[in-house]
Every structure is written in structure tokens, then in C-alpha cells.
Design a protein around this motif. Sequence first.
Motif, PDB file in Angstrom:
ATOM      1  N   ALA A  53       5.853   7.804   8.833  1.00  0.00           N
ATOM      2  CA  ALA A  53       6.006   6.637   9.702  1.00  0.00           C
ATOM      3  C   ALA A  53       5.151   6.810  10.951  1.00  0.00           C
ATOM      4  CB  ALA A  53       7.475   6.444  10.077  1.00  0.00           C
ATOM      5  N   TRP A  54       5.147   8.007  11.507  1.00  0.00           N
ATOM      6  CA  TRP A  54       4.309   8.266  12.682  1.00  0.00           C
ATOM      7  C   TRP A  54       2.839   8.175  12.337  1.00  0.00           C
ATOM      8  CZ3 TRP A  54       5.313   7.769  17.496  1.00  0.00           C
ATOM      9  CH2 TRP A  54       6.613   7.938  17.958  1.00  0.00           C
ATOM     10  N   GLU A  55       2.451   8.635  11.167  1.00  0.00           N
ATOM     11  CA  GLU A  55       1.046   8.537  10.767  1.00  0.00           C
ATOM     12  C   GLU A  55       0.597   7.087  10.728  1.00  0.00           C
ATOM     13  OE1 GLU A  55       0.439  10.643   7.110  1.00  0.00           O
ATOM     14  OE2 GLU A  55       1.203  12.508   7.970  1.00  0.00           O
ATOM     15  N   HIS A  56       1.453   6.204  10.193  1.00  0.00           N
ATOM     16  CA  HIS A  56       1.107   4.777  10.141  1.00  0.00           C
ATOM     17  C   HIS A  56       0.998   4.210  11.547  1.00  0.00           C
ATOM     18  CE1 HIS A  56       1.220   4.433   5.847  1.00  0.00           C
ATOM     19  NE2 HIS A  56       2.448   4.907   5.788  1.00  0.00           N
ATOM     20  N   ARG A  57       1.908   4.593  12.422  1.00  0.00           N
ATOM     21  CA  ARG A  57       1.861   4.090  13.797  1.00  0.00           C
ATOM     22  C   ARG A  57       0.606   4.580  14.515  1.00  0.00           C
ATOM     23  NH1 ARG A  57       8.165   5.258  14.810  1.00  0.00           N
ATOM     24  NH2 ARG A  57       8.957   3.365  13.847  1.00  0.00           N
TER      25      ARG A  57
ATOM     26  N   LEU B  60      -2.436   2.428  16.080  1.00  0.00           N
ATOM     27  CA  LEU B  60      -2.882   2.611  17.464  1.00  0.00           C
ATOM     28  C   LEU B  60      -4.387   2.869  17.504  1.00  0.00           C
ATOM     29  CD1 LEU B  60      -2.307   2.928  20.480  1.00  0.00           C
ATOM     30  CD2 LEU B  60      -1.775   5.339  20.025  1.00  0.00           C
ATOM     31  N   ASP B  61      -4.878   3.705  16.613  1.00  0.00           N
ATOM     32  CA  ASP B  61      -6.310   3.994  16.541  1.00  0.00           C
ATOM     33  C   ASP B  61      -7.101   2.718  16.282  1.00  0.00           C
ATOM     34  OD1 ASP B  61      -8.534   5.803  16.531  1.00  0.00           O
ATOM     35  OD2 ASP B  61      -8.576   5.630  14.341  1.00  0.00           O
TER      36      ASP B  61
ATOM     37  N   TYR C 131      -9.806   0.964  18.895  1.00  0.00           N
ATOM     38  CA  TYR C 131     -11.162   0.643  18.447  1.00  0.00           C
ATOM     39  C   TYR C 131     -11.466  -0.840  18.676  1.00  0.00           C
ATOM     40  CZ  TYR C 131     -15.177  -0.033  15.414  1.00  0.00           C
ATOM     41  OH  TYR C 131     -16.417  -0.375  14.928  1.00  0.00           O
ATOM     42  N   ARG C 132     -10.523  -1.707  18.296  1.00  0.00           N
ATOM     43  CA  ARG C 132     -10.719  -3.154  18.472  1.00  0.00           C
ATOM     44  C   ARG C 132     -10.874  -3.505  19.948  1.00  0.00           C
ATOM     45  NH1 ARG C 132      -8.067  -7.334  19.988  1.00  0.00           N
ATOM     46  NH2 ARG C 132      -6.089  -6.271  20.218  1.00  0.00           N
ATOM     47  N   THR C 133     -10.058  -2.918  20.808  1.00  0.00           N
ATOM     48  CA  THR C 133     -10.110  -3.199  22.243  1.00  0.00           C
ATOM     49  C   THR C 133     -11.444  -2.742  22.830  1.00  0.00           C
ATOM     50  OG1 THR C 133      -7.716  -2.975  22.389  1.00  0.00           O
ATOM     51  CG2 THR C 133      -8.931  -2.816  24.444  1.00  0.00           C
ATOM     52  N   ARG C 134     -11.910  -1.567  22.428  1.00  0.00           N
ATOM     53  CA  ARG C 134     -13.211  -1.075  22.916  1.00  0.00           C
ATOM     54  C   ARG C 134     -14.343  -2.000  22.469  1.00  0.00           C
ATOM     55  NH1 ARG C 134     -12.595   5.346  21.686  1.00  0.00           N
ATOM     56  NH2 ARG C 134     -11.356   5.853  23.530  1.00  0.00           N
TER      57      ARG C 134
END
Length: 120
Positions: free
Chosen positions: A87-91, A95-96, A100-103
Amino acid sequence: MDEVASAIADPVRREILTLLRGARLTAGEIASRFEISRPAVSRHLRVLRESGLVRDELIGRQRYYVLHPAPLAELADWIARFDTSTAWEHRLDALDTEVYRTRREHRAAQADRNPKENTG
């Protein structure tokens, strides 16, 4: 599942399962690996047999014990429900992606504000 969990709760029984993972052994061969009495090893083997983790096969006059790991699957599935790493890996992946999208959007906005820098 409770019977399997109870069976593997004992360190001697876990060691017996480890021994049987790669071999078919007699009770005597198993007992020789421990500093406990043969009757004690026999009791551990009985618990493992009753839980379904071990089966015995009579070959000639010898009784061999063989690992039967299938009952561990239900217990492993139940334990896996508490593993939150996936579950943390998916989160973290989400986030990654968001970073990337925001940058990318930020760079595009800067390019729109400073068109001379991009032609140059």
C-alpha cells in the motif's frame, strides 16, 4: 489455521519443518539433530502431523516424515493482510507521479512567461 499457528509456535517444531524442507527423514534421523529425548521429538512430530504440516510415509519397515507446506498458505495469506508495504509503495508511486507532473507544469509555466529564453 489456529492449529497450524499453534504448531509452528514451538521453535523445535519450526526446526523440524526446516529439516524436512529439503529431505524425507525418519524419526530417528530427526531426533539425532536435537538434544531432546526421542519421545519428545515423537510428540513434536505428532503435533505437526495432526496440524497437516507433516505427513508420514511407510516405506518398507521405515516411517519417513515429509513436509506438507500447504496448510501454511492460509496462515501466510492471513498474515499478508497486515503487510502494508505494498500500500505504501502505491502511495509513494502516486506521489512520485504527482511531483513529476507538478515540475513539468512549473517548467511549462516558466517557459510561457519567458519566451525569449527558449528561443535562444
